[in-house]
Write a protein that holds these residues in place. Sequence first.
Motif, PDB file in Angstrom:
ATOM      1  N   LYS A  32     -27.334 -13.627 -25.342  1.00 30.16           N
ATOM      2  CA  LYS A  32     -26.201 -13.432 -26.236  1.00 30.16           C
ATOM      3  C   LYS A  32     -26.015 -14.681 -27.092  1.00 30.16           C
ATOM      4  O   LYS A  32     -25.891 -15.785 -26.565  1.00 30.16           O
ATOM      5  N   VAL A  33     -25.979 -14.480 -28.402  1.00 34.18           N
ATOM      6  CA  VAL A  33     -25.825 -15.597 -29.339  1.00 34.18           C
ATOM      7  C   VAL A  33     -24.593 -15.345 -30.194  1.00 34.18           C
ATOM      8  O   VAL A  33     -24.495 -14.323 -30.870  1.00 34.18           O
ATOM      9  N   SER A  34     -23.642 -16.268 -30.162  1.00 35.54           N
ATOM     10  CA  SER A  34     -22.441 -16.134 -30.994  1.00 35.54           C
ATOM     11  C   SER A  34     -22.754 -16.642 -32.389  1.00 35.54           C
ATOM     12  O   SER A  34     -23.345 -17.719 -32.558  1.00 35.54           O
ATOM     13  N   ILE A  35     -22.390 -15.865 -33.392  1.00 32.18           N
ATOM     14  CA  ILE A  35     -22.775 -16.174 -34.769  1.00 32.18           C
ATOM     15  C   ILE A  35     -21.610 -15.972 -35.721  1.00 32.18           C
ATOM     16  O   ILE A  35     -20.590 -15.386 -35.366  1.00 32.18           O
ATOM     17  N   LEU A  36     -21.786 -16.465 -36.951  1.00 34.39           N
ATOM     18  CA  LEU A  36     -20.893 -16.188 -38.066  1.00 34.39           C
ATOM     19  C   LEU A  36     -21.742 -15.503 -39.137  1.00 34.39           C
ATOM     20  O   LEU A  36     -22.850 -15.953 -39.412  1.00 34.39           O
ATOM     21  N   PRO A  37     -21.288 -14.427 -39.738  1.00 33.44           N
ATOM     22  CA  PRO A  37     -22.112 -13.697 -40.704  1.00 33.44           C
ATOM     23  C   PRO A  37     -22.196 -14.405 -42.054  1.00 33.44           C
ATOM     24  O   PRO A  37     -21.529 -14.049 -43.015  1.00 33.44           O
ATOM     25  N   THR A  38     -23.027 -15.446 -42.137  1.00 39.05           N
ATOM     26  CA  THR A  38     -23.203 -16.215 -43.365  1.00 39.05           C
ATOM     27  C   THR A  38     -24.689 -16.256 -43.737  1.00 39.05           C
ATOM     28  O   THR A  38     -25.552 -15.849 -42.947  1.00 39.05           O
ATOM     29  N   THR A  39     -24.990 -16.778 -44.909  1.00 39.12           N
ATOM     30  CA  THR A  39     -26.386 -16.867 -45.349  1.00 39.12           C
ATOM     31  C   THR A  39     -27.204 -17.787 -44.451  1.00 39.12           C
ATOM     32  O   THR A  39     -28.434 -17.701 -44.443  1.00 39.12           O
ATOM     33  N   ASP A  40     -26.562 -18.650 -43.686  1.00 36.51           N
ATOM     34  CA  ASP A  40     -27.268 -19.549 -42.771  1.00 36.51           C
ATOM     35  C   ASP A  40     -28.015 -18.790 -41.677  1.00 36.51           C
ATOM     36  O   ASP A  40     -28.924 -19.333 -41.054  1.00 36.51           O
ATOM     37  N   GLU A  73     -41.257 -12.434 -27.696  1.00 36.03           N
ATOM     38  CA  GLU A  73     -41.096 -13.516 -26.719  1.00 36.03           C
ATOM     39  C   GLU A  73     -40.445 -13.020 -25.425  1.00 36.03           C
ATOM     40  O   GLU A  73     -40.102 -13.818 -24.558  1.00 36.03           O
ATOM     41  N   GLY A  74     -40.260 -11.698 -25.308  1.00 30.28           N
ATOM     42  CA  GLY A  74     -39.666 -11.154 -24.094  1.00 30.28           C
ATOM     43  C   GLY A  74     -38.163 -11.189 -24.060  1.00 30.28           C
ATOM     44  O   GLY A  74     -37.557 -11.082 -22.993  1.00 30.28           O
ATOM     45  N   LEU A  75     -37.544 -11.336 -25.243  1.00 30.02           N
ATOM     46  CA  LEU A  75     -36.085 -11.462 -25.306  1.00 30.02           C
ATOM     47  C   LEU A  75     -35.447 -10.275 -26.017  1.00 30.02           C
ATOM     48  O   LEU A  75     -35.978  -9.788 -27.022  1.00 30.02           O
ATOM     49  N   THR A  76     -34.331  -9.834 -25.509  1.00 29.14           N
ATOM     50  CA  THR A  76     -33.438  -8.934 -26.227  1.00 29.14           C
ATOM     51  C   THR A  76     -32.223  -9.765 -26.613  1.00 29.14           C
ATOM     52  O   THR A  76     -31.495 -10.239 -25.736  1.00 29.14           O
ATOM     53  N   VAL A  77     -32.031  -9.985 -27.909  1.00 25.38           N
ATOM     54  CA  VAL A  77     -30.963 -10.873 -28.373  1.00 25.38           C
ATOM     55  C   VAL A  77     -29.818 -10.052 -28.944  1.00 25.38           C
ATOM     56  O   VAL A  77     -30.015  -9.213 -29.818  1.00 25.38           O
ATOM     57  N   GLU A  78     -28.632 -10.297 -28.415  1.00 23.25           N
ATOM     58  CA  GLU A  78     -27.428  -9.611 -28.868  1.00 23.25           C
ATOM     59  C   GLU A  78     -26.538 -10.583 -29.636  1.00 23.25           C
ATOM     60  O   GLU A  78     -26.327 -11.715 -29.203  1.00 23.25           O
ATOM     61  N   SER A  79     -26.022 -10.147 -30.781  1.00 19.90           N
ATOM     62  CA  SER A  79     -25.122 -10.974 -31.579  1.00 19.90           C
ATOM     63  C   SER A  79     -23.685 -10.795 -31.120  1.00 19.90           C
ATOM     64  O   SER A  79     -23.237  -9.665 -30.892  1.00 19.90           O
ATOM     65  N   VAL A  80     -22.982 -11.910 -30.986  1.00 16.19           N
ATOM     66  CA  VAL A  80     -21.555 -11.897 -30.668  1.00 16.19           C
ATOM     67  C   VAL A  80     -20.852 -12.551 -31.852  1.00 16.19           C
ATOM     68  O   VAL A  80     -21.030 -13.741 -32.114  1.00 16.19           O
ATOM     69  N   ILE A  81     -20.081 -11.782 -32.612  1.00 15.48           N
ATOM     70  CA  ILE A  81     -19.457 -12.307 -33.822  1.00 15.48           C
ATOM     71  C   ILE A  81     -18.281 -13.222 -33.475  1.00 15.48           C
ATOM     72  O   ILE A  81     -17.423 -12.877 -32.661  1.00 15.48           O
ATOM     73  N   ALA A  82     -18.248 -14.392 -34.098  1.00 18.42           N
ATOM     74  CA  ALA A  82     -17.152 -15.350 -33.912  1.00 18.42           C
ATOM     75  C   ALA A  82     -16.457 -15.580 -35.249  1.00 18.42           C
ATOM     76  O   ALA A  82     -17.061 -15.438 -36.313  1.00 18.42           O
ATOM     77  N   ALA A  83     -15.182 -15.954 -35.188  1.00 17.83           N
ATOM     78  CA  ALA A  83     -14.391 -16.141 -36.412  1.00 17.83           C
ATOM     79  C   ALA A  83     -14.641 -17.498 -37.065  1.00 17.83           C
ATOM     80  O   ALA A  83     -14.400 -17.672 -38.258  1.00 17.83           O
ATOM     81  N   SER A  84     -15.107 -18.464 -36.292  1.00 19.05           N
ATOM     82  CA  SER A  84     -15.313 -19.816 -36.806  1.00 19.05           C
ATOM     83  C   SER A  84     -16.289 -20.544 -35.906  1.00 19.05           C
ATOM     84  O   SER A  84     -16.666 -20.046 -34.832  1.00 19.05           O
ATOM     85  N   GLY A  85     -16.708 -21.734 -36.352  1.00 19.69           N
ATOM     86  CA  GLY A  85     -17.594 -22.529 -35.525  1.00 19.69           C
ATOM     87  C   GLY A  85     -16.961 -22.899 -34.199  1.00 19.69           C
ATOM     88  O   GLY A  85     -17.605 -22.863 -33.141  1.00 19.69           O
ATOM     89  N   GLN A  86     -15.677 -23.266 -34.242  1.00 20.20           N
ATOM     90  CA  GLN A  86     -14.984 -23.609 -33.002  1.00 20.20           C
ATOM     91  C   GLN A  86     -14.921 -22.420 -32.058  1.00 20.20           C
ATOM     92  O   GLN A  86     -15.124 -22.558 -30.847  1.00 20.20           O
ATOM     93  N   ALA A  87     -14.672 -21.231 -32.626  1.00 26.72           N
ATOM     94  CA  ALA A  87     -14.616 -20.024 -31.806  1.00 26.72           C
ATOM     95  C   ALA A  87     -15.989 -19.699 -31.225  1.00 26.72           C
ATOM     96  O   ALA A  87     -16.101 -19.210 -30.092  1.00 26.72           O
ATOM     97  N   SER A  88     -17.038 -19.979 -31.996  1.00 27.84           N
ATOM     98  CA  SER A  88     -18.394 -19.748 -31.510  1.00 27.84           C
ATOM     99  C   SER A  88     -18.694 -20.638 -30.312  1.00 27.84           C
ATOM    100  O   SER A  88     -19.233 -20.181 -29.297  1.00 27.84           O
ATOM    101  N   LEU A  89     -18.335 -21.916 -30.413  1.00 27.49           N
ATOM    102  CA  LEU A  89     -18.528 -22.830 -29.295  1.00 27.49           C
ATOM    103  C   LEU A  89     -17.737 -22.385 -28.071  1.00 27.49           C
ATOM    104  O   LEU A  89     -18.227 -22.459 -26.934  1.00 27.49           O
ATOM    105  N   ALA A  90     -16.525 -21.930 -28.316  1.00 25.22           N
ATOM    106  CA  ALA A  90     -15.680 -21.484 -27.209  1.00 25.22           C
ATOM    107  C   ALA A  90     -16.344 -20.355 -26.428  1.00 25.22           C
ATOM    108  O   ALA A  90     -16.236 -20.281 -25.199  1.00 25.22           O
ATOM    109  N   LYS A  91     -17.050 -19.483 -27.132  1.00 27.79           N
ATOM    110  CA  LYS A  91     -17.733 -18.375 -26.463  1.00 27.79           C
ATOM    111  C   LYS A  91     -18.869 -18.885 -25.587  1.00 27.79           C
ATOM    112  O   LYS A  91     -19.125 -18.363 -24.499  1.00 27.79           O
TER     113      LYS A  91
END
Length: 333
Positions: free
Chosen positions: A49-57, A73-91
């Motif tokens: 699970k990777v927390s992200i922000l929907p930006t061009t980055d 690579e043997g991975l199933t990657v799920e996106s977890v949407i965050a409201a901000s960078g701080q919120a992403s870190l919190a997740k």
Amino acid sequence: MFGIVRNSGRVRAALALAVVTVVTGCGALGATGPGASSSGGGPEKTTLKVSILPTTDLAPFWLAQDEGYFRAEGLTVESVIAASGQASLAKSISGDADIAFSTYPPFFTARSTGAADMQLVADATSVNAKSNAIVTVPNSPVKTIADLATAKIAITAKNTASDLLTRSIMQDHNVDFSKVKWVLIALPNIAAALQQGEADAAYLPEPYITQAAKTAGAIPVIDVNSGATQDFPLTGYGATRKWVKENPKTLAAFQRAMQKATHDATFDRAKVEPLLVRFAKIDEDTAKLLTLPGYGAVLDSRRLQRVPDLLLQLGAIPSPIDVNSMIGPQAGR
């Protein structure tokens, strides 16, 4: 409005060298099946699970998902949407996500305050020519960078990249920011705030620069890619030190997929634009017009040291941080 500016030859060459180094080092970049890790055995976790922000980055991340690089690579990657960078870190800190995407300052402020022991695990973007700017609108009192001294400037939050890079570029031009009225506004709402006079100027990254130019007639006051913030490290991925220690093969698999996707995104814009339309929810015209950031995947401590050094200089952290102490293991190195 800024036109299309592709990554410079210097950036492309440096990135190509980094990718070649990675390919030579790990020998697994082009692997096509689960458990392709050169260290033997599959990843400790197959669902990531990777927390992200929907930006061009996020273009290389979406490319890695869309082209099956994670799956190889043997991975199933799920996106977890965050409201901000701080919120992403919190997740990431709470365990709701394994890896967090953010601008760099929150990683260092979390370390400085003791909120979390984060390690940086992959680079994402740097400021590129015309990819980030301080903008205004025609009816604003702000006409030049000197006018920012007494302006209402919209940023997303204090001690974020928008705040720090704005203050840094004002400092470069000897513009006092002590009397600025900082207006905290979410990026999607900044163009409207400029139109309505709630802010006189604003820090914007792409795609918001191009969108604001179309909807509000926004024009640049100054390109952020200059002076102390030229080619400045902007965004990256991090995880808690505990997670990194417990999941070395999972991390290496994630890094290899991101390195391959970053190479492809850098050298083939045609692969990037449809992803921005699908995932960043921007229209096709904007996707064609906007300036992409400088994409990277491999962490360089000398380059990244600029971030905590700027944080310290502007009083966002109380003491120096050595970036080397925060860089996790990297595939191929």
